[in-house]
Design a protein around this motif. Structure first.
Motif, mmCIF file in Angstrom:
data_model
loop_
_atom_site.group_PDB
_atom_site.id
_atom_site.type_symbol
_atom_site.label_atom_id
_atom_site.label_comp_id
_atom_site.label_asym_id
_atom_site.label_seq_id
_atom_site.Cartn_x
_atom_site.Cartn_y
_atom_site.Cartn_z
ATOM 1 N N CYS A 190 0.842 -1.210 0.000
ATOM 2 C CA CYS A 190 0.000 0.000 0.000
ATOM 3 C C CYS A 190 0.871 1.252 0.000
ATOM 4 O O CYS A 190 0.616 2.208 -0.721
ATOM 5 N N GLY A 232 -1.628 -6.999 5.253
ATOM 6 C CA GLY A 232 -2.614 -6.198 5.968
ATOM 7 C C GLY A 232 -3.704 -5.708 5.037
ATOM 8 O O GLY A 232 -4.892 -5.724 5.356
ATOM 9 N N PHE A 233 -3.285 -5.312 3.861
ATOM 10 C CA PHE A 233 -4.232 -4.816 2.873
ATOM 11 C C PHE A 233 -5.187 -5.918 2.437
ATOM 12 O O PHE A 233 -6.396 -5.748 2.389
ATOM 13 N N ALA A 235 -5.978 -8.653 3.966
ATOM 14 C CA ALA A 235 -6.844 -9.107 5.055
ATOM 15 C C ALA A 235 -7.941 -8.098 5.363
ATOM 16 O O ALA A 235 -8.955 -8.447 5.963
ATOM 17 N N SER A 236 -7.743 -6.854 4.934
ATOM 18 C CA SER A 236 -8.714 -5.820 5.279
ATOM 19 C C SER A 236 -9.861 -5.737 4.273
ATOM 20 O O SER A 236 -10.803 -4.976 4.480
ATOM 21 N N ILE A 237 -9.776 -6.480 3.196
ATOM 22 C CA ILE A 237 -10.850 -6.405 2.208
ATOM 23 C C ILE A 237 -12.087 -7.104 2.768
ATOM 24 O O ILE A 237 -12.098 -8.308 2.965
ATOM 25 N N PRO A 238 -13.125 -6.350 3.063
ATOM 26 C CA PRO A 238 -14.320 -6.988 3.618
ATOM 27 C C PRO A 238 -15.196 -7.559 2.510
ATOM 28 O O PRO A 238 -15.154 -7.116 1.373
ATOM 29 N N SER A 241 -17.806 -5.239 0.241
ATOM 30 C CA SER A 241 -17.431 -3.856 0.498
ATOM 31 C C SER A 241 -17.985 -2.950 -0.588
ATOM 32 O O SER A 241 -17.979 -3.292 -1.763
ATOM 33 N N PRO A 249 -13.299 -11.808 0.507
ATOM 34 C CA PRO A 249 -12.192 -11.733 1.459
ATOM 35 C C PRO A 249 -11.127 -12.755 1.091
ATOM 36 O O PRO A 249 -11.394 -13.711 0.374
#
Ligand code: ZN
Length: 256
Positions: A190, A232-233, A235-238, A241, A249
């Motif tokens: 990111c 981190g990026f 894992a953060s995708i819901p 979304s 995910p």
């Protein structure tokens, strides 16, 4: 028409952070990703392969400690989603490096979409190099260039993002208001886009920076840039979304 993108976490690499970006330090563990692209009428494509099962526990090129627990390889990930690896028709290689193409044998019947320049260069590598061995498995090759319409309907475009390697390519998937862009190693993290992060050994530094600048412009225009190695990026995708309606995910087995 909705295209679904399923990120598949297919191993990890631990290495000194400065091998990824010159201003980072300390050890860093990064995910190795493959992506299942699910087209509603034209079948499946897979973007990159993740690590090979026989890389688990090995340190490659002196720096890259590889981990791929049982059940985390591309074939297992696909089977867990009820996708038969032998029926996947398209495999896209962002480029020919070991963490992106080496497990091509897990998709034995796919056509292999690779940039012509990347293919030519990888075929001149050492016969035992990961990329060359993967290229010589007998897949039908589709040699791509500046732009290639993956499904022939304008929904998914492969486009050249050179610099990391001579023939690196990324994939953009159309959605309302922009694109989801699988950047591969044109953009590791990111934080690579703002400010521009510099890889220590791109094949061509000026071309790499021009590609990164282009990706940053796309992000500013509303595209969703998916970096190649940012856990981190990912894992953060819901799920569902609003920003990324096409994304699922990151796929993980129940035990991990
Ligand atoms: Zn990589």
């Amino acid at each position: 028409m909705t295209i679904r993108i399923h990120p598949l976490h297919c191993g990890d690499i631990t290495a000194p952070a400065e091998v990824f970006q010159v201003d980072l330090s300390g050890p860093r563990t990064v995910p190795v990703m493959a992506f299942l692209i699910e087209h509603p009428t034209r079948g499946h494509a897979v973007f990159d392969t993740g690590l090979r099962p026989d890389m688990d526990g090995r340190t490659l090129f002196g720096d890259y400690a590889c981990s791929l627990p049982a059940g985390h390889d591309l074939a297992s990930r696909l089977q867990a989603m009820d996708v038969d690896p032998a029926k996947v028709g398209r495999l896209v290689a962002s480029h020919s490096h070991f963490d992106h193409l080496a497990a091509a044998d897990l998709l034995p019947n796919a056509d292999l979409y690779i940039q012509a320049a990347e293919c030519a260069q990888a075929l001149e590598d050492h016969p035992k190099s990961w990329g060359r061995r993967a290229l010589e498995l007998g897949h039908r090759r589709v040699l791509t260039g500046a732009s290639h319409d993956l499904f022939g309907d304008g929904s998914c475009e492969l486009f050249a993002t050179p610099g990391h390697t001579c023939g690196h390519q990324s994939l953009r998937v159309k959605r309302a208001g922009g694109h989801d862009v699988l950047a591969g190693d044109a953009c590791y993290f990111c934080e690579t886009l703002e400010p521009l992060g510099v890889q220590p050994h791109p094949q061509d530094r000026e071309v790499y920076l021009a590609t990164l600048t282009r990706l940053r412009g796309m992000a500013r225009d509303g595209d969703f840039i998916v970096p190649g190695h940012d856990l981190g990026f990912m894992a953060s995708i819901p799920a569902q979304s609003a920003l990324t309606p096409t994304f699922s995910p990151v796929s993980r087995p129940p035990n991990g």
